[in-house]
Design a protein around this motif. Structure first.
Motif, PDB file in Angstrom:
ATOM      1  N   LEU A 243      93.916  -2.471  21.887  1.00 13.61           N
ATOM      2  CA  LEU A 243      93.987  -2.716  20.451  1.00 13.61           C
ATOM      3  C   LEU A 243      95.339  -3.303  20.051  1.00 13.61           C
ATOM      4  O   LEU A 243      95.408  -4.213  19.204  1.00 13.61           O
ATOM      5  N   VAL A 244      96.407  -2.811  20.654  1.00 19.47           N
ATOM      6  CA  VAL A 244      97.740  -3.339  20.361  1.00 19.47           C
ATOM      7  C   VAL A 244      97.830  -4.814  20.719  1.00 19.47           C
ATOM      8  O   VAL A 244      98.411  -5.623  19.976  1.00 19.47           O
ATOM      9  N   GLU A 245      97.255  -5.198  21.853  1.00 18.76           N
ATOM     10  CA  GLU A 245      97.254  -6.607  22.253  1.00 18.76           C
ATOM     11  C   GLU A 245      96.580  -7.468  21.181  1.00 18.76           C
ATOM     12  O   GLU A 245      97.091  -8.535  20.814  1.00 18.76           O
ATOM     13  N   ALA A 246      95.457  -6.997  20.674  1.00 13.14           N
ATOM     14  CA  ALA A 246      94.741  -7.769  19.664  1.00 13.14           C
ATOM     15  C   ALA A 246      95.523  -7.823  18.353  1.00 13.14           C
ATOM     16  O   ALA A 246      95.629  -8.880  17.722  1.00 13.14           O
ATOM     17  N   LEU A 247      96.079  -6.683  17.944  1.00 15.44           N
ATOM     18  CA  LEU A 247      96.848  -6.643  16.696  1.00 15.44           C
ATOM     19  C   LEU A 247      98.088  -7.527  16.777  1.00 15.44           C
ATOM     20  O   LEU A 247      98.449  -8.192  15.793  1.00 15.44           O
ATOM     21  N   TYR A 267     104.238  -0.469  17.702  1.00 15.96           N
ATOM     22  CA  TYR A 267     103.098  -0.487  18.601  1.00 15.96           C
ATOM     23  C   TYR A 267     103.237   0.554  19.720  1.00 15.96           C
ATOM     24  O   TYR A 267     102.260   1.201  20.105  1.00 15.96           O
ATOM     25  N   ALA A 268     104.463   0.703  20.241  1.00 17.59           N
ATOM     26  CA  ALA A 268     104.679   1.684  21.312  1.00 17.59           C
ATOM     27  C   ALA A 268     104.443   3.104  20.803  1.00 17.59           C
ATOM     28  O   ALA A 268     103.851   3.941  21.507  1.00 17.59           O
ATOM     29  N   THR A 269     104.890   3.368  19.584  1.00 17.18           N
ATOM     30  CA  THR A 269     104.678   4.706  19.013  1.00 17.18           C
ATOM     31  C   THR A 269     103.195   4.997  18.817  1.00 17.18           C
ATOM     32  O   THR A 269     102.698   6.080  19.166  1.00 17.18           O
ATOM     33  N   VAL A 270     102.476   4.008  18.273  1.00 10.77           N
ATOM     34  CA  VAL A 270     101.043   4.188  18.052  1.00 10.77           C
ATOM     35  C   VAL A 270     100.285   4.202  19.383  1.00 10.77           C
ATOM     36  O   VAL A 270      99.393   5.029  19.604  1.00 10.77           O
ATOM     37  N   GLY A 271     100.637   3.280  20.277  1.00 10.33           N
ATOM     38  CA  GLY A 271      99.912   3.137  21.535  1.00 10.33           C
ATOM     39  C   GLY A 271     100.007   4.349  22.437  1.00 10.33           C
ATOM     40  O   GLY A 271      99.032   4.697  23.118  1.00 10.33           O
ATOM     41  N   TRP A 272     101.161   5.021  22.448  1.00  7.28           N
ATOM     42  CA  TRP A 272     101.327   6.202  23.285  1.00  7.28           C
ATOM     43  C   TRP A 272     101.193   7.506  22.497  1.00  7.28           C
ATOM     44  O   TRP A 272     100.713   8.513  23.040  1.00  7.28           O
ATOM     45  N   GLY A 273     101.606   7.481  21.236  1.00 12.62           N
ATOM     46  CA  GLY A 273     101.598   8.717  20.461  1.00 12.62           C
ATOM     47  C   GLY A 273     100.232   9.144  19.967  1.00 12.62           C
ATOM     48  O   GLY A 273      99.843  10.316  20.105  1.00 12.62           O
ATOM     49  N   ALA A 274      99.465   8.200  19.405  1.00 14.17           N
ATOM     50  CA  ALA A 274      98.163   8.549  18.830  1.00 14.17           C
ATOM     51  C   ALA A 274      97.210   9.147  19.869  1.00 14.17           C
ATOM     52  O   ALA A 274      96.607  10.204  19.621  1.00 14.17           O
ATOM     53  N   PRO A 275      97.032   8.526  21.048  1.00 13.00           N
ATOM     54  CA  PRO A 275      96.151   9.146  22.051  1.00 13.00           C
ATOM     55  C   PRO A 275      96.627  10.527  22.495  1.00 13.00           C
ATOM     56  O   PRO A 275      95.803  11.422  22.736  1.00 13.00           O
ATOM     57  N   SER A 276      97.947  10.704  22.599  1.00 10.23           N
ATOM     58  CA  SER A 276      98.468  12.004  23.023  1.00 10.23           C
ATOM     59  C   SER A 276      98.146  13.090  21.998  1.00 10.23           C
ATOM     60  O   SER A 276      97.723  14.198  22.353  1.00 10.23           O
ATOM     61  N   VAL A 277      98.329  12.769  20.710  1.00 12.63           N
ATOM     62  CA  VAL A 277      98.026  13.742  19.655  1.00 12.63           C
ATOM     63  C   VAL A 277      96.535  14.074  19.655  1.00 12.63           C
ATOM     64  O   VAL A 277      96.140  15.243  19.543  1.00 12.63           O
ATOM     65  N   SER A 313      88.622   1.084  18.371  1.00 16.01           N
ATOM     66  CA  SER A 313      89.360   0.057  19.107  1.00 16.01           C
ATOM     67  C   SER A 313      88.453  -1.092  19.509  1.00 16.01           C
ATOM     68  O   SER A 313      88.808  -2.268  19.378  1.00 16.01           O
ATOM     69  N   ILE A 314      87.252  -0.764  19.996  1.00 19.94           N
ATOM     70  CA  ILE A 314      86.330  -1.803  20.468  1.00 19.94           C
ATOM     71  C   ILE A 314      85.945  -2.754  19.343  1.00 19.94           C
ATOM     72  O   ILE A 314      86.022  -3.987  19.483  1.00 19.94           O
ATOM     73  N   PHE A 315      85.544  -2.198  18.212  1.00 18.58           N
ATOM     74  CA  PHE A 315      85.039  -3.052  17.137  1.00 18.58           C
ATOM     75  C   PHE A 315      86.174  -3.737  16.367  1.00 18.58           C
ATOM     76  O   PHE A 315      85.986  -4.841  15.841  1.00 18.58           O
ATOM     77  N   THR A 316      87.338  -3.114  16.302  1.00 20.12           N
ATOM     78  CA  THR A 316      88.482  -3.808  15.712  1.00 20.12           C
ATOM     79  C   THR A 316      88.860  -5.016  16.559  1.00 20.12           C
ATOM     80  O   THR A 316      89.131  -6.102  16.033  1.00 20.12           O
ATOM     81  N   ASN A 317      88.880  -4.838  17.867  1.00 23.84           N
ATOM     82  CA  ASN A 317      89.161  -5.965  18.759  1.00 23.84           C
ATOM     83  C   ASN A 317      88.115  -7.062  18.631  1.00 23.84           C
ATOM     84  O   ASN A 317      88.437  -8.257  18.705  1.00 23.84           O
ATOM     85  N   PHE A 318      86.873  -6.655  18.442  1.00 20.73           N
ATOM     86  CA  PHE A 318      85.811  -7.648  18.312  1.00 20.73           C
ATOM     87  C   PHE A 318      85.980  -8.471  17.032  1.00 20.73           C
ATOM     88  O   PHE A 318      85.818  -9.692  17.038  1.00 20.73           O
ATOM     89  N   LEU A 355      90.648 -14.187  26.189  1.00 21.72           N
ATOM     90  CA  LEU A 355      90.774 -13.000  25.336  1.00 21.72           C
ATOM     91  C   LEU A 355      89.769 -11.907  25.680  1.00 21.72           C
ATOM     92  O   LEU A 355      89.950 -10.766  25.276  1.00 21.72           O
ATOM     93  N   VAL A 356      88.703 -12.252  26.387  1.00 23.13           N
ATOM     94  CA  VAL A 356      87.643 -11.266  26.664  1.00 23.13           C
ATOM     95  C   VAL A 356      88.158 -10.085  27.461  1.00 23.13           C
ATOM     96  O   VAL A 356      87.997  -8.928  27.054  1.00 23.13           O
ATOM     97  N   PRO A 357      88.814 -10.280  28.630  1.00 21.76           N
ATOM     98  CA  PRO A 357      89.328  -9.109  29.348  1.00 21.76           C
ATOM     99  C   PRO A 357      90.509  -8.462  28.656  1.00 21.76           C
ATOM    100  O   PRO A 357      90.701  -7.239  28.751  1.00 21.76           O
ATOM    101  N   LEU A 358      91.318  -9.266  27.945  1.00 20.57           N
ATOM    102  CA  LEU A 358      92.499  -8.716  27.290  1.00 20.57           C
ATOM    103  C   LEU A 358      92.116  -7.776  26.145  1.00 20.57           C
ATOM    104  O   LEU A 358      92.802  -6.791  25.883  1.00 20.57           O
ATOM    105  N   PHE A 359      91.014  -8.061  25.465  1.00 16.11           N
ATOM    106  CA  PHE A 359      90.563  -7.228  24.355  1.00 16.11           C
ATOM    107  C   PHE A 359      89.500  -6.208  24.779  1.00 16.11           C
ATOM    108  O   PHE A 359      89.098  -5.378  23.970  1.00 16.11           O
ATOM    109  N   GLY A 360      89.024  -6.272  26.028  1.00 10.89           N
ATOM    110  CA  GLY A 360      87.974  -5.348  26.470  1.00 10.89           C
ATOM    111  C   GLY A 360      86.667  -5.546  25.729  1.00 10.89           C
ATOM    112  O   GLY A 360      85.968  -4.588  25.395  1.00 10.89           O
TER     113      GLY A 360
END
Length: 437
Positions: A243-247, A267-277, A313-318, A355-360
């Protein structure tokens, strides 16, 4: 792979007296594979519930009558059915358990006699009374095992190849510091999450499926819970950085003079912090309200705490992918005004496919389908493609990256000047070695 392992280890955990009869029962549950996430576990848990009820009745009857264990046949759980106490010579019949009946099959009776030696064997084996196509299901189960073995081999190879490629790619970015702009810093974080995800898959498989004697429907150890929790954390991290890559790419297109250095910290705070919480909260709630098994069941309501961020994440990237594709098309059309060759269209296709593999984006295919719909295509599409996704990302955004190649070539020419000379001069020309600067 969990459903395959559980099927083959149901025998050891559940059977008490009639192991052969119970082993044939494994054939019955194969046909339910498409209708639920872990169908064999639902049957195992049903039998365990009935076993608990039967043992409670046995203890209650024993406490009421001191002669309970000395006359006739005692109440008994045979691994499938609960047989009531009976006097010698009495014939007792029980119904075939409904969860194990073939659809549109009338209820069948299994009969046993109380003899002076105790309970006799059932008059009809369970698999014949409850399900009449054991031979066909035996072949189906062998095919199912081969299917899952092949699938596991493919995704294991995929994650192994991705892990090796990603480690090399991360090492390249770390060694060549000039490459570490904001964009490549984000790529490096994404590589790290792919590495963690690959390791989490191998760890989870080794903990849950290495021991062939483990019953995966009822096992509940700290190690397996930790492995599953670590796996969910790594998966969330991976989708978070996709998601960070797409944003980030969307931000560059919308704001030409964006402060990318500040964005990186956000992005680093969201990318690592949100999943951990999210995972910490999920673990605490799971421990408090649903501490069953290895926490890998997808029928728990708490599973939506993990699935919802992934779907987001999937649909935002889409959506971002569609918007970026629209911008690329507009620029391609404006370029086509001054060009008559189909080069802009090739650029459009290449830019879009990158962009297909980069966005999953391949996860969009089954994102809205229930977990039990299209199990086999989903497993191949998501596990196989997902296992090689890290390798494809490393290949496209590191090994085939022009900046990376130029930096590597410059370093090679610096340390081995003759490489540069040999590359630029014809093979039949006499060359004078150049001095390194």
């Amino acid at each position: 792979m969990q459903s395959d392992a559980s099927r083959f280890h149901f025998l050891k955990i559940e059977m008490m007296n009639f192991s052969l009869t119970a082993a044939i029962y494994i054939l019955i549950i194969t046909r339910y594979l498409v209708t639920s996430t872990h169908p064999e576990c639902s049957i195992v848990l049903h039998l365990r519930e009935k076993e608990t009820e039967c043992k409670l009745k046995i203890n209650a009857a024993a406490s009421r009558s001191s002669s309970y264990t000395t006359t006739g046949c005692v109440m008994q759980w045979d691994g499938v059915s609960c047989w009531p106490a009976a006097s010698e010579g009495q014939i007792v019949s029980v119904l075939c358990p409904l969860p194990l009946l073939k659809p549109q099959t009338p209820p069948a009776l299994i009969t046993r006699s109380c003899t002076e030696r105790g309970w006799s064997k059932p008059n009809v084996p369970y698999y014949e009374a409850c399900y009449s196509e054991a031979s066909d299901e035996d072949e189906a189960m062998r095919m199912e095992k081969n299917h899952f073995d092949t699938l596991k081999l493919i995704y294991s190879v995929g994650y192994g190849v991705s892990l090796a490629a990603l480690l090399i790619a991360a090492l390249v970015f770390c060694c060549f510091r000039k490459l570490l702009c904001t964009r490549n810093y984000i790529h490096l974080h994404l590589f790290a999450t792919f590495i963690l995800r690959s390791l989490a898959v191998f760890i989870k498989d080794s903990v849950l499926f290495a021991d062939q004697s483990t019953d995966h429907c009822t096992v509940s150890t700290l190690g397996c819970k930790a492995a599953v929790s670590f796996f969910h954390w790594c998966v969330l991290l991976n989708f978070s950085w996709l998601l960070v890559e797409a944003l980030y790419l969307q931000t560059l297109l919308l704001f030409t003079f964006a402060h990318t250095a500040k964005l990186l910290w956000i992005y680093a705070t969201v990318g690592w912090g949100a999943p951990s919480v999210i995972v910490v909260i999920w673990v605490l709630l799971r421990k408090q309200f649903d501490d069953e098994g290895c926490w890998d069941d997808l029928e728990s309501r708490l599973w939506w705490m993990i699935k919802t961020p992934i779907l987001l994440s999937i649909f935002t990237n889409f959506v971002i992918f569609l918007n970026i594709s629209r911008i690329i098309v507009q620029k391609t059309r404006s370029t086509r005004v001054t060009q008559t060759e189909p080069q802009p269209y090739r650029t459009l296709v290449r830019s879009t496919l990158l962009l297909v593999p980069l966005f999953g984006l391949h996860y969009v295919v089954f994102a809205l389908f229930p977990e039990h719909v299209g199990v086999k295509p989903r497993l191949y599409f998501e596990l196989v493609l997902g296992s090689f996704q890290g390798f494809i990302v490393a290949l496209l955004y590191c090994f085939l990256n022009g900046e990376v190649q130029k930096e590597i070539q410059r370093t090679v020419r610096k340390w081995w000047p003759e490489v540069k000379t040999n590359a630029r001069q014809p093979s039949n020309t006499r060359i004078r070695p150049l001095r390194s600067k």
